[in-house]
Design an enzyme around this catalytic site. Structure first.
Site, PDB file in Angstrom:
ATOM      1  CE  LYS A   1      33.111  42.140  26.844  1.00  0.00           C
ATOM      2  NZ  LYS A   1      33.640  43.286  26.267  1.00  0.00           N
TER       3      LYS A   1
ATOM      4  CB  THR B   1      50.637  48.018  46.069  1.00  0.00           C
ATOM      5  OG1 THR B   1      51.730  47.719  45.491  1.00  0.00           O
ATOM      6  CG2 THR B   1      50.357  49.538  46.149  1.00  0.00           C
TER       7      THR B   1
ATOM      8  CD  GLU C   1      47.579  51.830  44.688  1.00  0.00           C
ATOM      9  OE1 GLU C   1      48.168  51.123  44.079  1.00  0.00           O
ATOM     10  OE2 GLU C   1      46.738  51.441  45.375  1.00  0.00           O
TER      11      GLU C   1
END
Length: 547
Positions: free
Chosen positions: A431, A189, A334
């Site tokens: 947010k 990764t 993945e």
């Protein structure tokens, strides 16, 4: 009742036999110091088979990892076939990782052989002193440059071609299948959420992923295609494209260690490329190259597949104007890379596409409850299927829940037909005042401004709203920058409370080892005060770039 069909393991050995038998008229074009050179798939496959025989003769035990430190080269492609077909495990190293991470990875994986592209010898020389305690005992060097490595005197260094020159090409029937559940390749990764983690792909998962890329509703690879792979092979097996080209019979075009637009343009024209693959930045740079006098693309290029980041609206429009269809793919290390694929609708620019066959997608809310397909409320995307990881190679590093679902960290929606639309990365989402601002959608809107070359929107702490968006721009000319005009454009296309008030201009965005904008790095710079900002209320035009 059992079936009446023959049983056979799916995997790289089967692909290699197929390439030897049917690849005589399938071209492989690769970039060298002398320019574009033409070869055939059969010749590459025969060398790959001899490489596998030589590694076996060298004394490697089945399952031994063989690392590569290479660009997108012919020899690297041969290793993709020959190493796993003979029961060894190919381990492409990400040359953009730090020496510390690479040394740890080589030691943990216990690589015994490394194939080195001599054009990358200077880069490898900084890594070599860190490998003295590794299990490496052989380095095979491709190309013509002389190389030597300080601190690796205990490792034998041989020429790649000479290593297998005394071995005859085996008969296809002598290339026996490897059990399909055995590891064929290892990729890591990108390390954006911590240390890079190892994913081991089975022969079966590689075969299934390759078949999926040949379907008409995905990339539609076929024998008539000539595919330019402007993708680092260490990035999820080159997005699975080397194996998909072998299975489909599509010709391969390999640009080596450079994805410069001039090199790619020449290869596209000389090799009659019909489909190309790479991250959006590559194609944006290529379009910029086409602005030069007497520079153009051959008419045969019809599809460009891209991933790693959303296709900016200006890019998709520019490609459509050239009669080139942009194809958006979503996936992860993945999930064997390309997992949801669809043609970009230039008018609406959504969704990404539907999952490949065999793959299941769903979204969950912040309490882990699955959302019904067709729900407009975004949720975290989860995935499971035969080309999806169950656990990492590191001990105790589970990736999937007991029922197989793997959380991706992406936020999106799935419509009633199963099509996926991504709105953000969970770690990158903003947010503000209890409401989500989708950074990807905001970035797309910003990119519609003609003087914006690249953009990243990150979260900035705000006392009142907890977080507010902060825009980081790369521009074509500082004289053209007009933040007031940018605000007016955004007010017409996105909710006004999405619009950043603070901006910074950089010469280029920092990138992760996989070529994506490094938003973690940008957030750290912002927190440490290393991103000079200007507010919309402070200036209409900027004459000096911020750094």
């Amino acid at each position: 009742m059992k079936s009446t069909m023959q049983r056979g393991d799916l995997g790289v050995a089967r692909a290699l036999r197929h390439a030897i038998k049917t690849g005589a008229d399938t071209p492989v074009t690769y970039q060298s110091s002398a320019g574009a050179i033409f070869d055939s798939l059969r010749s590459c496959a025969e060398r790959a088979a001899r490489l596998g025989v030589a590694l076996r003769s060298f004394g490697l035990a089945p399952g031994t990892p063989v690392a590569t430190f290479c660009g997108t080269t012919r020899e690297h492609f041969e290793a993709f076939l020959g190493v796993p077909a003979y029961g060894f495990v190919l381990h492409p190293l990400n040359i953009r990782m730090s020496d510390e991470d690479l040394a740890r990875i080589v030691a943990e994986t216990k690589d015994e052989v490394l194939i080195l592209d001599s054009e990358l010898a200077e880069r490898f020389a900084t890594l070599a002193p860190n490998l003295t305690s590794s299990d490496l005992r052989l380095i095979l060097v491709t190309g013509n440059q002389d190389v030597s490595f300080v601190g690796l005197e205990h490792v034998q260094v041989l020429d790649y071609q000479q290593f297998f020159s005394d071995f005859k090409t085996p008969e296809p029937s002598d290339i026996t299948d490897v059990p399909e559940d055995m590891a064929a390749t290892i990729c890591h990764t990108g390390g954006t959420t911590g240390r890079p983690k190892a994913v081991a792909y089975s022969h079966r998962s590689i075969w299934l992923q390759a078949l999926n890329l040949c379907l008409a509703d995905t990339l539609g690879l076929c024998r008539a295609d000539r595919a330019l792979l402007a993708v680092p092979f260490y990035h999820v097996n080159g997005w699975g494209l080397p194996y998909a080209c072998v299975i489909s019979g599509a010709g391969l075009v390999l640009p080596g260690s450079s994805f410069r637009p001039g090199v790619l343009c020449e290869l596209i024209n000389r090799a009659s490329v019909t489909i190309a693959a790479g991250v959006p930045t590559i194609w944006t740079d290529l379009l910029g190259h086409l602005d030069a006098p007497e520079t153009q693309l051959a008419a045969g290029l019809k599809r460009i597949a891209t991933g790693g980041a959303a296709v900016p609206v200006p890019l998709s429009r520019a490609l459509a104007a050239l009669d080139i269809t942009p194809v958006q793919a979503w996936g992860m290390t993945e999930t064997s890379s390309m997992s949801a694929i669809g043609q970009v609708e230039v008018a609406t620019h959504s969704p990404i596409g539907r999952p490949v066959p065999g793959l299941e997608l769903r979204t969950i809310d912040d309490k882990g409850v699955p959302l019904m397909p067709g729900a407009s409320l975004p949720g975290e995307v989860q995935v499971r299927g035969p080309t999806v990881i169950s656990h990492y190679l590191e001990a105790g590093a589970e990736a999937a829940a007991p029922d197989g679902w793997v959380s991706t960290g992406d936020i999106g929606t799935i419509d009633a037909s199963g099509a996926l639309t991504l709105t953000d990365r969970l770690k990158d989402a903003i947010k503000s005042g209890g409401e989500w601002i989708p950074a990807a959608a905001l970035e797309n809107a910003i990119c519609e401004v003609n003087w914006v070359r690249d953009v990243a929107v990150i979260a900035q702490h705000d006392e009142r709203f907890q977080e507010r968006p902060f825009g980081v721009l790369v521009v074509s000319s500082t004289e053209a920058v007009d933040l007031a005009a940018l605000r007016a454009h955004l007010q017409a296309v996105v909710p006004s409370w999405w619009i950043p008030k603070a901006w910074s201009i950089l010469p280029a965005l920092p990138r992760t080892t996989l070529g994506k904008p490094d938003k973690r790095e940008l957030r750290e710079r912002l927190i440490k005060g290393k991103l000079q900002s200007v507010h919309l209320t402070q200036a209409k035009n900027l004459n000096e770039p911020q750094s």
